[in-house]
Scaffold this motif. Structure first.
Motif, PDB file in Angstrom:
ATOM      1  N   ARG A 282     -13.751  -3.535  -5.633  1.00 24.22           N
ATOM      2  CA  ARG A 282     -12.757  -2.425  -6.740  1.00 24.22           C
ATOM      3  C   ARG A 282     -11.481  -3.125  -6.863  1.00 24.22           C
ATOM      4  O   ARG A 282     -10.903  -3.875  -6.267  1.00 24.22           O
ATOM      5  N   GLN A 283     -10.653  -2.418  -7.682  1.00 25.07           N
ATOM      6  CA  GLN A 283      -9.424  -2.665  -8.152  1.00 25.07           C
ATOM      7  C   GLN A 283      -8.441  -2.517  -7.100  1.00 25.07           C
ATOM      8  O   GLN A 283      -8.502  -1.478  -6.087  1.00 25.07           O
ATOM      9  N   MET A 284      -7.238  -3.258  -6.987  1.00 24.98           N
ATOM     10  CA  MET A 284      -6.421  -3.037  -6.066  1.00 24.98           C
ATOM     11  C   MET A 284      -5.300  -1.838  -6.369  1.00 24.98           C
ATOM     12  O   MET A 284      -5.027  -2.012  -7.639  1.00 24.98           O
ATOM     13  N   ILE A 285      -5.005  -1.048  -5.721  1.00 23.09           N
ATOM     14  CA  ILE A 285      -4.284   0.346  -5.903  1.00 23.09           C
ATOM     15  C   ILE A 285      -3.181   0.447  -4.921  1.00 23.09           C
ATOM     16  O   ILE A 285      -3.212  -0.032  -3.876  1.00 23.09           O
ATOM     17  N   LEU A 286      -2.278   0.951  -5.403  1.00 29.61           N
ATOM     18  CA  LEU A 286      -0.685   1.013  -4.439  1.00 29.61           C
ATOM     19  C   LEU A 286      -1.027   2.335  -3.459  1.00 29.61           C
ATOM     20  O   LEU A 286      -1.576   3.316  -3.997  1.00 29.61           O
ATOM     21  N   VAL A 287      -0.644   2.133  -2.361  1.00 29.31           N
ATOM     22  CA  VAL A 287      -0.835   3.079  -1.358  1.00 29.31           C
ATOM     23  C   VAL A 287       0.284   3.834  -0.975  1.00 29.31           C
ATOM     24  O   VAL A 287       0.402   5.183  -1.136  1.00 29.31           O
ATOM     25  N   ILE A 288       1.558   2.919  -0.523  1.00 31.79           N
ATOM     26  CA  ILE A 288       2.822   3.823  -0.305  1.00 31.79           C
ATOM     27  C   ILE A 288       3.834   2.775  -0.595  1.00 31.79           C
ATOM     28  O   ILE A 288       3.459   1.462  -0.766  1.00 31.79           O
ATOM     29  N   ARG A 289       5.008   3.267  -0.766  1.00 30.74           N
ATOM     30  CA  ARG A 289       6.055   1.951  -1.105  1.00 30.74           C
ATOM     31  C   ARG A 289       7.429   2.897  -0.395  1.00 30.74           C
ATOM     32  O   ARG A 289       7.426   3.890  -0.167  1.00 30.74           O
ATOM     33  N   GLN A 290       8.281   1.993  -0.183  1.00 28.45           N
ATOM     34  CA  GLN A 290       9.467   2.073   0.479  1.00 28.45           C
ATOM     35  C   GLN A 290      10.617   1.313  -0.063  1.00 28.45           C
ATOM     36  O   GLN A 290      10.432   0.326  -0.338  1.00 28.45           O
ATOM     37  N   GLU A 291      11.754   1.917  -0.160  1.00 30.11           N
ATOM     38  CA  GLU A 291      12.920   1.319  -0.637  1.00 30.11           C
ATOM     39  C   GLU A 291      13.627   0.932   0.674  1.00 30.11           C
ATOM     40  O   GLU A 291      13.961   1.664   1.511  1.00 30.11           O
ATOM     41  N   ALA A 292      14.432  -0.415   0.741  1.00 27.49           N
ATOM     42  CA  ALA A 292      14.924  -0.788   1.819  1.00 27.49           C
ATOM     43  C   ALA A 292      16.089  -0.218   2.420  1.00 27.49           C
ATOM     44  O   ALA A 292      16.449   0.195   3.517  1.00 27.49           O
ATOM     45  N   TYR A 293      16.769   0.537   1.414  1.00 30.94           N
ATOM     46  CA  TYR A 293      18.256   1.198   1.809  1.00 30.94           C
ATOM     47  C   TYR A 293      17.896   2.664   2.109  1.00 30.94           C
ATOM     48  O   TYR A 293      18.791   3.619   2.377  1.00 30.94           O
ATOM     49  N   LYS A 294      16.550   3.024   1.993  1.00 29.01           N
ATOM     50  CA  LYS A 294      16.198   4.471   2.409  1.00 29.01           C
ATOM     51  C   LYS A 294      16.090   4.488   4.047  1.00 29.01           C
ATOM     52  O   LYS A 294      15.038   3.929   4.586  1.00 29.01           O
ATOM     53  N   GLN A 295      16.626   5.388   4.746  1.00 29.91           N
ATOM     54  CA  GLN A 295      16.161   5.525   6.131  1.00 29.91           C
ATOM     55  C   GLN A 295      15.008   6.177   6.411  1.00 29.91           C
ATOM     56  O   GLN A 295      14.230   5.758   7.237  1.00 29.91           O
ATOM     57  N   GLN A 296      14.775   7.122   5.701  1.00 29.36           N
ATOM     58  CA  GLN A 296      13.396   8.078   5.883  1.00 29.36           C
ATOM     59  C   GLN A 296      12.044   7.363   5.785  1.00 29.36           C
ATOM     60  O   GLN A 296      11.943   6.667   4.571  1.00 29.36           O
ATOM     61  N   ASN A 297      11.203   7.131   6.464  1.00 28.95           N
ATOM     62  CA  ASN A 297      10.153   6.544   6.231  1.00 28.95           C
ATOM     63  C   ASN A 297       9.258   7.454   5.097  1.00 28.95           C
ATOM     64  O   ASN A 297       8.999   8.606   5.380  1.00 28.95           O
ATOM     65  N   ALA A 298       8.302   6.624   4.237  1.00 33.16           N
ATOM     66  CA  ALA A 298       7.872   7.221   3.271  1.00 33.16           C
ATOM     67  C   ALA A 298       6.493   7.741   3.829  1.00 33.16           C
ATOM     68  O   ALA A 298       5.727   7.144   4.983  1.00 33.16           O
ATOM     69  N   THR A 299       5.992   8.827   3.298  1.00 34.64           N
ATOM     70  CA  THR A 299       4.926   9.450   3.795  1.00 34.64           C
ATOM     71  C   THR A 299       4.020   9.796   2.397  1.00 34.64           C
ATOM     72  O   THR A 299       4.688  10.283   1.196  1.00 34.64           O
ATOM     73  N   GLU A 300       2.530   9.363   2.385  1.00 35.09           N
ATOM     74  CA  GLU A 300       1.764   9.956   1.288  1.00 35.09           C
ATOM     75  C   GLU A 300       0.525  10.414   2.104  1.00 35.09           C
ATOM     76  O   GLU A 300      -0.537   9.613   2.217  1.00 35.09           O
ATOM     77  N   ASN A 301       0.390  11.908   1.933  1.00 36.27           N
ATOM     78  CA  ASN A 301      -0.735  12.223   2.729  1.00 36.27           C
ATOM     79  C   ASN A 301      -1.044  12.084   4.158  1.00 36.27           C
ATOM     80  O   ASN A 301      -0.396  11.885   4.926  1.00 36.27           O
ATOM     81  N   ARG A 302      -2.235  11.112   4.229  1.00 32.78           N
ATOM     82  CA  ARG A 302      -2.688  10.749   5.459  1.00 32.78           C
ATOM     83  C   ARG A 302      -1.983   9.509   5.966  1.00 32.78           C
ATOM     84  O   ARG A 302      -2.036   8.813   6.924  1.00 32.78           O
ATOM     85  N   PHE A 303      -1.035   8.879   4.833  1.00 28.50           N
ATOM     86  CA  PHE A 303      -0.601   7.465   4.829  1.00 28.50           C
ATOM     87  C   PHE A 303       0.779   7.405   5.257  1.00 28.50           C
ATOM     88  O   PHE A 303       1.647   8.383   4.493  1.00 28.50           O
TER      89      PHE A 303
END
Lengths: 115, 115
Positions: free
Chosen positions: B43-64
């Protein structure tokens, strides 16, 4: 939704044949990319383009060329296919907008077998 | 050139458990973007989660969620309450703002979810 389509899911060609892989995106993205995916090697960039008629070599351009005559279409050309070009080929597109993530959106891939 | 390393070619997790996939990268830049992509089988590659380097807070997307440690150049992906549909190849990717939005991918981690 962004849609990136590739002309074939599976392709079988003979050594020495000229092979065309086509990719079309519908989101008006400036950037388009061709990768080759092999087990244990991840995705390796073959060529990319940031504008119509513009192209840049990636990490493994040897044996390949590209064409971008229209913004939405990016073609990968194997001038004379060889068995070591048997692989999965992934096309991707992305925006050039500054200051944002500009993630890449991928097509379904073309599994090319060269006999 | 930037390099992205995924040291775990294969991982497995029991359904409903938590698993962490590791990723490290090498860069001299201070501003950049990091991504985790998922490629389910055939199946196709899809984006799960992303993060900008200058943002201190860790990214969250539901269970990820990610554990981003800039000084250590580490960007791990945590999947909580794992589901059978999480079984896939996961790729870590790095993007610099300065080179035509070129991405650098790791070699991938194949995740198996055990029922």
């Amino acid at each position: 939704d962004v849609k990136v389509t590739q002309s074939s899911r599976y392709l079988v060609k003979r050594t020495g044949e000229k092979v065309f892989l086509e990719c079309v995106q519908d989101m008006d993205h400036e950037n388009m990319f061709w990768y080759r995916q092999d087990p244990g090697l991840g995705l390796r960039l073959i060529y990319f383009s940031y504008d119509v008629k513009m192209k840049e070599k990636g990490d493994i351009p040897e044996g390949y060329s590209v064409s971008r005559e229209k913004k939405e279409r990016f073609s990968l050309i194997l001038e004379s296919a060889s068995t070591n070009q048997t692989s999965m080929y992934l096309c991707a597109s992305g925006s050039q907008t500054g200051g944002s993530y500009n993630e890449q959106f991928f097509g379904p891939g073309t599994r090319l077998t060269v006999l | 050139a930037q390099t992205v390393t995924q040291s775990q070619p294969e991982m497995s997790v029991q359904e409903a458990e938590t698993v962490t996939l590791s990723c490290t990268y090498d860069t001299s830049e201070s501003d950049y973007y990091l991504f985790w992509y998922k490629q389910p089988p055939s199946r196709q590659m899809i984006l799960v989660i992303r993060q900008e380097a200058y943002k201190q807070q860790n990214a969250t997307e539901n269970r990820f969620s990610v554990n981003f440690q800039k000084a250590a150049k580490s960007f791990s992906l945590k999947i909580s309450d794992s589901q059978l549909g999480d079984a896939a190849m996961y790729f870590c990717a790095y993007r610099t703002p300065f080179t035509g939005n070129q991405f650098y991918f790791g070699t991938g981690t194949s995740l198996t979810v055990i029922p």
